[in-house]
Design a protein around this motif. Sequence first.
Motif, short mmCIF file in Angstrom:
data_model
loop_
_atom_site.label_atom_id
_atom_site.label_comp_id
_atom_site.label_asym_id
_atom_site.label_seq_id
_atom_site.Cartn_x
_atom_site.Cartn_y
_atom_site.Cartn_z
N GLU A 125 0.86 -1.18 0.00
CA GLU A 125 0.00 0.00 0.00
C GLU A 125 0.89 1.23 0.00
OE1 GLU A 125 -2.59 -0.10 3.33
OE2 GLU A 125 -3.72 -1.85 2.65
N VAL A 126 0.57 2.18 -0.87
CA VAL A 126 1.32 3.43 -0.97
C VAL A 126 0.34 4.58 -1.04
CG1 VAL A 126 2.95 4.79 -2.33
CG2 VAL A 126 3.24 2.30 -2.17
N GLU A 127 0.58 5.62 -0.26
CA GLU A 127 -0.25 6.83 -0.30
C GLU A 127 0.62 8.03 -0.64
OE1 GLU A 127 -3.91 7.33 2.26
OE2 GLU A 127 -2.59 6.20 3.60
N ARG A 128 0.14 8.81 -1.60
CA ARG A 128 0.88 9.99 -2.05
C ARG A 128 -0.10 11.15 -2.19
NH1 ARG A 128 5.92 10.23 -3.88
NH2 ARG A 128 6.07 7.96 -4.02
N ASN A 129 0.20 12.26 -1.51
CA ASN A 129 -0.71 13.40 -1.46
C ASN A 129 0.02 14.66 -1.88
OD1 ASN A 129 -2.81 15.20 -0.77
ND2 ASN A 129 -3.41 13.92 0.95
N ASP A 130 -0.72 15.67 -2.34
CA ASP A 130 -0.07 16.92 -2.75
C ASP A 130 -0.08 17.97 -1.63
OD1 ASP A 130 -2.65 17.92 -2.70
OD2 ASP A 130 -2.46 18.99 -4.60
N ASN A 131 -0.27 17.55 -0.37
CA ASN A 131 -0.27 18.52 0.72
C ASN A 131 1.02 18.49 1.53
OD1 ASN A 131 -0.50 16.19 2.17
ND2 ASN A 131 -2.35 16.77 3.29
N VAL A 173 -11.41 16.49 -18.24
CA VAL A 173 -10.00 16.48 -17.80
C VAL A 173 -9.93 16.88 -16.33
CG1 VAL A 173 -7.70 17.46 -18.15
CG2 VAL A 173 -9.17 17.00 -20.11
N TYR A 174 -9.25 16.05 -15.54
CA TYR A 174 -9.14 16.26 -14.10
C TYR A 174 -7.68 16.23 -13.67
CZ TYR A 174 -14.13 15.26 -14.00
OH TYR A 174 -15.49 15.28 -14.22
N LYS A 175 -7.40 16.97 -12.59
CA LYS A 175 -6.05 16.99 -12.01
C LYS A 175 -6.02 16.06 -10.80
CE LYS A 175 -2.42 20.22 -10.58
NZ LYS A 175 -2.07 21.64 -10.35
N VAL A 176 -4.98 15.23 -10.73
CA VAL A 176 -4.85 14.24 -9.67
C VAL A 176 -4.25 14.89 -8.44
CG1 VAL A 176 -3.82 12.04 -9.01
CG2 VAL A 176 -4.57 12.40 -11.37
N ARG A 177 -4.99 14.84 -7.33
CA ARG A 177 -4.53 15.46 -6.08
C ARG A 177 -4.09 14.44 -5.04
NH1 ARG A 177 -6.62 20.43 -5.07
NH2 ARG A 177 -5.06 20.45 -3.41
N TYR A 178 -4.46 13.20 -5.20
CA TYR A 178 -4.14 12.15 -4.23
C TYR A 178 -4.12 10.81 -4.94
CZ TYR A 178 -5.08 8.73 -0.51
OH TYR A 178 -5.04 7.64 0.33
N ILE A 179 -3.13 9.97 -4.60
CA ILE A 179 -3.01 8.64 -5.20
C ILE A 179 -2.79 7.63 -4.09
CG2 ILE A 179 -1.74 7.15 -6.77
CD1 ILE A 179 -0.84 9.56 -8.32
N SER A 180 -3.53 6.53 -4.15
CA SER A 180 -3.30 5.40 -3.26
C SER A 180 -3.13 4.15 -4.11
CB SER A 180 -4.48 5.23 -2.30
OG SER A 180 -4.33 4.05 -1.52
N TYR A 181 -2.01 3.46 -3.92
CA TYR A 181 -1.75 2.21 -4.63
C TYR A 181 -2.02 1.04 -3.70
CZ TYR A 181 1.18 5.19 -7.69
OH TYR A 181 1.66 6.17 -8.51
N SER A 219 -12.65 19.71 0.35
CA SER A 219 -13.10 19.44 1.70
C SER A 219 -11.91 19.18 2.62
CB SER A 219 -14.02 18.21 1.70
OG SER A 219 -13.29 17.07 1.31
N SER A 220 -12.10 19.40 3.93
CA SER A 220 -11.00 19.22 4.87
C SER A 220 -10.55 17.76 4.93
CB SER A 220 -11.44 19.68 6.26
OG SER A 220 -12.59 18.96 6.69
N SER A 221 -11.48 16.82 4.77
CA SER A 221 -11.10 15.41 4.80
C SER A 221 -10.20 15.06 3.63
CB SER A 221 -12.36 14.53 4.77
OG SER A 221 -13.09 14.75 3.58
N PHE A 222 -10.43 15.71 2.50
CA PHE A 222 -9.59 15.47 1.32
C PHE A 222 -8.21 16.07 1.52
CE2 PHE A 222 -8.37 14.94 -2.98
CZ PHE A 222 -7.77 16.11 -3.39
N MET A 223 -8.14 17.34 1.99
CA MET A 223 -6.87 18.01 2.14
C MET A 223 -6.02 17.41 3.25
SD MET A 223 -6.70 20.09 -0.28
CE MET A 223 -5.20 20.92 0.23
N ASN A 224 -6.66 16.80 4.26
CA ASN A 224 -5.91 16.25 5.38
C ASN A 224 -5.49 14.81 5.18
OD1 ASN A 224 -6.09 18.61 6.85
ND2 ASN A 224 -8.03 18.05 7.79
N LYS A 225 -5.83 14.24 4.04
CA LYS A 225 -5.47 12.85 3.77
C LYS A 225 -3.96 12.75 3.65
CE LYS A 225 -8.49 9.56 1.49
NZ LYS A 225 -9.15 9.16 0.26
N GLN A 226 -3.36 11.87 4.38
CA GLN A 226 -1.93 11.73 4.34
C GLN A 226 -1.54 10.34 4.79
OE1 GLN A 226 -1.29 14.83 7.28
NE2 GLN A 226 -0.27 13.33 8.53
N GLY A 227 -0.30 9.96 4.51
CA GLY A 227 0.14 8.65 4.94
C GLY A 227 0.47 8.63 6.40
#
Length: 364
Positions: free
Chosen positions: A31-37, A323-331, A356-364
Amino acid sequence: MSQNWMRHFELRLLDENGKGISLSDFKVTFEVERNDNKWPAVGTVKIYNLSPQTQNRIMQREFAKIVLIAGYDGLAPDVRTSDVGIARDIPTSEVGNSNGSNYGVIFSGDIRFTVTGKDNPVDSWVQVQACDSVEAFTNAFINTSISKGYTTEDIYIELMRRLEPYGISRGIVPEFPSTVFPRGRALFGYVHNYLDEIATQCKATWQFNYGKVDIVARDRATHEAVVLNSNTGLIGMPQQTIGAGVNVRCLINSEILLNGLIQLDQASVYRNKLTEQDLFSGRFVEKDINGNLVPITKIRDENGNLINAPATSQPASVATDGVYKVRYISYTGDTRGQAWYMDLACEARGSTDVPSSSFMNKQG
């Protein structure tokens, strides 16, 4: 016909000198999490049924770094759109592109801890967790002064000098403001705090990615739009969300990177409906004769005319061009199971919605 054929997977454990072992042929879940925050990406792998000797080498911390390479040996390059701003100096990973193959590094990082266990009396495992450039994030410090007449780019150069001892180099570099500051300044504190400041001045986000610092302007993208459909790995229907754009699941595709673009068929996006909680969360509600809250359907405008009352929450923007911009990726992957997915949180290109705050606060 699907273009995905024959999974490709490599797992490497390396020491400080870049030498190590490959465990690609074992059963591995990851599992890999990658965020732009800005928070470092986190990767967790579980390797099954190793020999006692190999297990001991891992547990005794002989290895310092982990590299995950995943994708498909038979994924042909897809059609791309070309009408977007591209940050051309994105770091290139190890990507196979001959004979229609497409695989690449989805994670590399410093090992933080290891632990052993068993699923049953037969199957044992070693779990390894690593973070991308976490030492630089937590320890890199700056203590210097800079003379008058400096620019934001000058501060960036000073910060990069402090990151070099941690093996961090330049990645994507934004267009810096041309402002010249008339007074000198003391720089004292953690480097990541000053990177926050630079990103704000450049209207950008920043991340440590694969040992480099990427500062990506919000109106730029790291790659052109990758078309996602049933033939190129799209799974199910993209889900429109409240405050974050769309959530997308697809098969692992190393061409899709953080802050890159994807293109969907708009007809495939499942539109969200507002819940009662969304409807009742603002001021356009009233009590009925039984004392229950109900939404107000009509209000009067400034001229006294009855008009439809707006909903207090709105689904996020849906891109008219798909067309969408990717802000968060989870493998998520399992070399002996079905899981081989990427989950993407995306927003419409040019969207003005506040995530939303839940989206921006997502992190590994």
